[in-house]
Design a protein around this motif. Sequence first.
Motif, PDB file in Angstrom:
ATOM      1  N   ALA A  72      -8.152 -19.275 -19.863  1.00  0.00           N
ATOM      2  CA  ALA A  72      -6.868 -19.655 -19.216  1.00  0.00           C
ATOM      3  C   ALA A  72      -5.924 -18.539 -19.472  1.00  0.00           C
ATOM      4  O   ALA A  72      -5.066 -18.062 -18.651  1.00  0.00           O
ATOM      5  N   MET A  73      -5.700 -18.293 -20.755  1.00  0.00           N
ATOM      6  CA  MET A  73      -4.926 -17.284 -21.162  1.00  0.00           C
ATOM      7  C   MET A  73      -5.111 -15.803 -20.404  1.00  0.00           C
ATOM      8  O   MET A  73      -3.911 -15.136 -19.873  1.00  0.00           O
ATOM      9  N   ALA A  74      -6.163 -15.279 -20.336  1.00  0.00           N
ATOM     10  CA  ALA A  74      -6.677 -14.057 -19.784  1.00  0.00           C
ATOM     11  C   ALA A  74      -6.223 -14.243 -18.178  1.00  0.00           C
ATOM     12  O   ALA A  74      -5.939 -13.278 -17.560  1.00  0.00           O
ATOM     13  N   LEU A  75      -6.629 -15.323 -17.599  1.00  0.00           N
ATOM     14  CA  LEU A  75      -6.471 -15.345 -16.118  1.00  0.00           C
ATOM     15  C   LEU A  75      -4.937 -15.939 -15.737  1.00  0.00           C
ATOM     16  O   LEU A  75      -4.841 -15.965 -14.516  1.00  0.00           O
ATOM     17  N   ASN A  76      -4.274 -16.187 -16.793  1.00  0.00           N
ATOM     18  CA  ASN A  76      -2.800 -16.590 -16.423  1.00  0.00           C
ATOM     19  C   ASN A  76      -2.887 -18.065 -15.813  1.00  0.00           C
ATOM     20  O   ASN A  76      -2.253 -18.203 -14.868  1.00  0.00           O
ATOM     21  N   LEU A  77      -3.871 -18.864 -16.321  1.00  0.00           N
ATOM     22  CA  LEU A  77      -3.751 -20.040 -15.842  1.00  0.00           C
ATOM     23  C   LEU A  77      -3.544 -21.116 -16.776  1.00  0.00           C
ATOM     24  O   LEU A  77      -3.571 -21.072 -18.048  1.00  0.00           O
ATOM     25  N   ASN A 124      -9.196 -22.108 -23.615  1.00  0.00           N
ATOM     26  CA  ASN A 124      -7.950 -21.581 -23.885  1.00  0.00           C
ATOM     27  C   ASN A 124      -7.830 -20.145 -23.728  1.00  0.00           C
ATOM     28  O   ASN A 124      -6.805 -19.681 -23.112  1.00  0.00           O
ATOM     29  N   TRP A 157     -13.092 -18.830 -10.721  1.00  0.00           N
ATOM     30  CA  TRP A 157     -11.705 -18.209 -10.887  1.00  0.00           C
ATOM     31  C   TRP A 157     -11.774 -16.656 -10.998  1.00  0.00           C
ATOM     32  O   TRP A 157     -11.062 -16.086 -10.403  1.00  0.00           O
ATOM     33  N   ARG A 182      -9.933  -8.676 -22.103  1.00  0.00           N
ATOM     34  CA  ARG A 182      -8.450  -9.785 -22.188  1.00  0.00           C
ATOM     35  C   ARG A 182      -8.682 -10.805 -23.214  1.00  0.00           C
ATOM     36  O   ARG A 182      -7.547 -11.035 -23.997  1.00  0.00           O
ATOM     37  N   THR A 183     -10.122 -11.058 -23.581  1.00  0.00           N
ATOM     38  CA  THR A 183     -10.475 -12.127 -24.203  1.00  0.00           C
ATOM     39  C   THR A 183     -10.896 -11.760 -25.640  1.00  0.00           C
ATOM     40  O   THR A 183     -10.789 -12.368 -26.527  1.00  0.00           O
ATOM     41  N   ARG A 193      -0.975 -26.676  -7.047  1.00  0.00           N
ATOM     42  CA  ARG A 193       0.430 -26.083  -7.334  1.00  0.00           C
ATOM     43  C   ARG A 193       1.312 -26.000  -6.179  1.00  0.00           C
ATOM     44  O   ARG A 193       2.606 -26.187  -6.407  1.00  0.00           O
TER      45      ARG A 193
END
Length: 115
Positions: A67-72, A64, A26, A40-41, A88
Amino acid sequence: RRGSSHNGRMARRGVPKQINWFLREWMDHLDVKQSEMCRRTGWSKATASQLYNNVQDYSPKLVNEAAMALNLAPFELLMRPEQAMALRRLRADALRVVEDTRALEQADEDRRATG
């Protein structure tokens, strides 16, 4: 007796045999560098490197955060990017079908009401 083996010595944690998430794929897919993931994390450079290089296994907390950092969605990190992107697209297509069907049904109702 957590962490002990049958002979009384502490069991050593080694490199995980199999990593079941696709953080590296990713990050590469989204062109996000390890230094950017740290920013970001809040991960340390060592943590980011170990996760990226599959030396450290993930935890729900790490999934988690990534995912938040990568917008997933967190579950997407458990899939290869190509698979998640296909899912998607499939979801978007299904939503379009539902919207188109509703619009056709509404047009039929309007025609009958004025008809």
